[in-house]
Design a protein around this motif. Sequence first.
Motif, PDB file in Angstrom:
ATOM      1  N   LEU A 144       0.790  -1.331  -0.111  1.00  0.00           N
ATOM      2  CA  LEU A 144      -0.050  -0.073  -0.162  1.00  0.00           C
ATOM      3  C   LEU A 144       0.752   1.149  -0.012  1.00  0.00           C
ATOM      4  CD1 LEU A 144      -2.806  -0.894   2.385  1.00  0.00           C
ATOM      5  CD2 LEU A 144      -3.212  -0.250   0.046  1.00  0.00           C
ATOM      6  N   PHE A 145       1.844   1.165   0.758  1.00  0.00           N
ATOM      7  CA  PHE A 145       2.875   2.502   0.771  1.00  0.00           C
ATOM      8  C   PHE A 145       3.341   2.583  -0.728  1.00  0.00           C
ATOM      9  CE2 PHE A 145       6.945   4.496   1.759  1.00  0.00           C
ATOM     10  CZ  PHE A 145       6.345   5.612   2.666  1.00  0.00           C
ATOM     11  N   VAL A 146       3.823   1.611  -1.369  1.00  0.00           N
ATOM     12  CA  VAL A 146       4.529   1.950  -2.386  1.00  0.00           C
ATOM     13  C   VAL A 146       3.540   2.329  -3.568  1.00  0.00           C
ATOM     14  CG1 VAL A 146       5.386   0.625  -4.566  1.00  0.00           C
ATOM     15  CG2 VAL A 146       6.339   0.133  -1.979  1.00  0.00           C
ATOM     16  N   ILE A 147       2.277   1.724  -3.559  1.00  0.00           N
ATOM     17  CA  ILE A 147       0.887   1.992  -4.209  1.00  0.00           C
ATOM     18  C   ILE A 147       0.890   3.776  -4.170  1.00  0.00           C
ATOM     19  CG2 ILE A 147      -1.244   1.816  -4.795  1.00  0.00           C
ATOM     20  CD1 ILE A 147      -0.936  -1.156  -4.450  1.00  0.00           C
ATOM     21  N   LEU A 148       0.648   4.067  -3.005  1.00  0.00           N
ATOM     22  CA  LEU A 148       0.259   5.418  -2.527  1.00  0.00           C
ATOM     23  C   LEU A 148       1.408   6.332  -3.004  1.00  0.00           C
ATOM     24  CD1 LEU A 148      -1.027   5.306   1.060  1.00  0.00           C
ATOM     25  CD2 LEU A 148      -2.249   5.586  -0.981  1.00  0.00           C
ATOM     26  N   GLY A 149       2.768   5.899  -2.905  1.00  0.00           N
ATOM     27  CA  GLY A 149       3.921   6.799  -3.331  1.00  0.00           C
ATOM     28  C   GLY A 149       3.890   6.856  -4.951  1.00  0.00           C
ATOM     29  N   ALA A 150       3.545   5.861  -5.624  1.00  0.00           N
ATOM     30  CA  ALA A 150       3.120   6.079  -7.027  1.00  0.00           C
ATOM     31  C   ALA A 150       2.055   6.956  -7.359  1.00  0.00           C
ATOM     32  CB  ALA A 150       3.073   4.441  -7.714  1.00  0.00           C
ATOM     33  N   LEU A 151       1.020   6.584  -6.808  1.00  0.00           N
ATOM     34  CA  LEU A 151      -0.049   7.632  -7.175  1.00  0.00           C
ATOM     35  C   LEU A 151       0.042   8.917  -6.509  1.00  0.00           C
ATOM     36  CD1 LEU A 151      -3.219   5.353  -6.246  1.00  0.00           C
ATOM     37  CD2 LEU A 151      -2.545   6.313  -8.390  1.00  0.00           C
ATOM     38  N   SER A 152       0.879   9.375  -5.618  1.00  0.00           N
ATOM     39  CA  SER A 152       1.166  10.607  -5.043  1.00  0.00           C
ATOM     40  C   SER A 152       1.779  11.460  -6.200  1.00  0.00           C
ATOM     41  CB  SER A 152       1.705  10.783  -3.814  1.00  0.00           C
ATOM     42  OG  SER A 152       3.048  10.264  -3.852  1.00  0.00           O
TER      43      SER A 152
ATOM     44  N   ILE B 220       0.896  12.160  -8.970  1.00  0.00           N
ATOM     45  CA  ILE B 220      -0.027  12.929  -9.732  1.00  0.00           C
ATOM     46  C   ILE B 220      -0.395  14.445  -9.180  1.00  0.00           C
ATOM     47  CG2 ILE B 220      -2.289  12.870 -10.857  1.00  0.00           C
ATOM     48  CD1 ILE B 220      -1.898   9.818 -11.183  1.00  0.00           C
ATOM     49  N   PRO B 221      -0.783  14.233  -7.943  1.00  0.00           N
ATOM     50  CA  PRO B 221      -0.886  15.671  -7.120  1.00  0.00           C
ATOM     51  C   PRO B 221       0.494  16.419  -7.171  1.00  0.00           C
ATOM     52  CG  PRO B 221      -1.881  13.961  -5.977  1.00  0.00           C
ATOM     53  CD  PRO B 221      -1.279  13.098  -6.992  1.00  0.00           C
ATOM     54  N   THR B 222       1.583  15.795  -6.989  1.00  0.00           N
ATOM     55  CA  THR B 222       2.883  16.498  -6.925  1.00  0.00           C
ATOM     56  C   THR B 222       3.269  17.123  -8.206  1.00  0.00           C
ATOM     57  OG1 THR B 222       3.438  14.849  -5.332  1.00  0.00           O
ATOM     58  CG2 THR B 222       5.207  16.265  -6.693  1.00  0.00           C
ATOM     59  N   GLN B 223       2.913  16.337  -9.583  1.00  0.00           N
ATOM     60  CA  GLN B 223       3.143  16.983 -10.698  1.00  0.00           C
ATOM     61  C   GLN B 223       2.234  18.219 -10.921  1.00  0.00           C
ATOM     62  OE1 GLN B 223       2.672  13.716 -13.238  1.00  0.00           O
ATOM     63  NE2 GLN B 223       4.682  13.380 -13.575  1.00  0.00           N
ATOM     64  N   GLU B 224       0.991  18.034 -10.472  1.00  0.00           N
ATOM     65  CA  GLU B 224       0.140  19.130 -10.657  1.00  0.00           C
ATOM     66  C   GLU B 224       0.264  20.420  -9.832  1.00  0.00           C
ATOM     67  OE1 GLU B 224      -3.027  21.369 -12.141  1.00  0.00           O
ATOM     68  OE2 GLU B 224      -2.875  19.154 -12.555  1.00  0.00           O
ATOM     69  N   PHE B 225       0.755  20.145  -8.540  1.00  0.00           N
ATOM     70  CA  PHE B 225       1.204  21.541  -7.804  1.00  0.00           C
ATOM     71  C   PHE B 225       2.486  21.959  -8.262  1.00  0.00           C
ATOM     72  CE2 PHE B 225      -0.516  18.793  -3.984  1.00  0.00           C
ATOM     73  CZ  PHE B 225      -1.948  19.076  -4.444  1.00  0.00           C
ATOM     74  N   LEU B 226       3.546  21.216  -8.624  1.00  0.00           N
ATOM     75  CA  LEU B 226       4.595  21.473  -9.207  1.00  0.00           C
ATOM     76  C   LEU B 226       4.358  22.633 -10.539  1.00  0.00           C
ATOM     77  CD1 LEU B 226       7.209  18.734  -8.969  1.00  0.00           C
ATOM     78  CD2 LEU B 226       7.171  21.314  -7.878  1.00  0.00           C
ATOM     79  N   SER B 227       3.422  22.058 -11.293  1.00  0.00           N
ATOM     80  CA  SER B 227       3.046  22.878 -12.344  1.00  0.00           C
ATOM     81  C   SER B 227       2.541  24.330 -12.290  1.00  0.00           C
ATOM     82  CB  SER B 227       2.028  22.052 -13.555  1.00  0.00           C
ATOM     83  OG  SER B 227       0.809  22.232 -12.706  1.00  0.00           O
ATOM     84  N   TRP B 228       2.224  24.644 -11.128  1.00  0.00           N
ATOM     85  CA  TRP B 228       1.634  26.123 -10.574  1.00  0.00           C
ATOM     86  C   TRP B 228       2.782  26.946 -10.249  1.00  0.00           C
ATOM     87  CZ3 TRP B 228      -2.037  23.980  -6.102  1.00  0.00           C
ATOM     88  CH2 TRP B 228      -3.097  23.165  -6.659  1.00  0.00           C
ATOM     89  N   SER B 229       4.182  26.500 -10.609  1.00  0.00           N
ATOM     90  CA  SER B 229       4.963  27.261 -10.037  1.00  0.00           C
ATOM     91  C   SER B 229       4.960  28.671 -10.824  1.00  0.00           C
ATOM     92  CB  SER B 229       6.259  26.565 -10.307  1.00  0.00           C
ATOM     93  OG  SER B 229       6.644  25.623  -9.133  1.00  0.00           O
ATOM     94  N   SER B 230       4.990  28.633 -12.271  1.00  0.00           N
ATOM     95  CA  SER B 230       5.159  30.071 -12.744  1.00  0.00           C
ATOM     96  C   SER B 230       3.892  30.905 -12.375  1.00  0.00           C
ATOM     97  CB  SER B 230       5.067  29.618 -14.325  1.00  0.00           C
ATOM     98  OG  SER B 230       4.017  28.952 -14.832  1.00  0.00           O
TER      99      SER B 230
END
Length: 149
Positions: free
Chosen positions: A84-92, A94-104
């Motif tokens: 479960l920890f590995v699956i969560l890490g992989a799924l997380s 997606i939000p991380t990429q979204e949040f990073l895309s907001w930088s500009s």
Amino acid sequence: MTSNMSTFFHHLCVFTLVTAVAVEFTLIRQELTVSIARRLQVTDVVLGAAAAALLIVGLLRVLFFEKGYDYYLHSYAFLTKIALFVILGALSVIPTQEFLSWSSSIKAGQAPVLDARQKRLVSSIIHGELAAIVVILLCAAVMARGGWV
């Protein structure tokens, strides 16, 4: 590091991770402003650091401080918890990429745009993380008592 210290750091990482997911859960439900977007980015960094530290401390506990890796590798509760920890890490990612895309947008002083579909996806993943954390905690309790072997 002693067994007591490894347990302390393990719990510290877990509580930090749970808190960060809960903060993300709260923030993503609000109207997206520059301030909220910035908080989501910072919280996501804390979440990632807590997850990495948890993985390292957990590995050290399995290998050096607790019952030994042989005990853990034969425990279905442990294997479920790790899966479960590995699956969560992989799924997380997606939000991380979204949040990073907001930088500009954030640097420009503008609230990022999050369309309804993407917001549902990110929110669903965060909800899933919270639900999986409950199952992981159950597995940890069962494992600590020698269950599901």
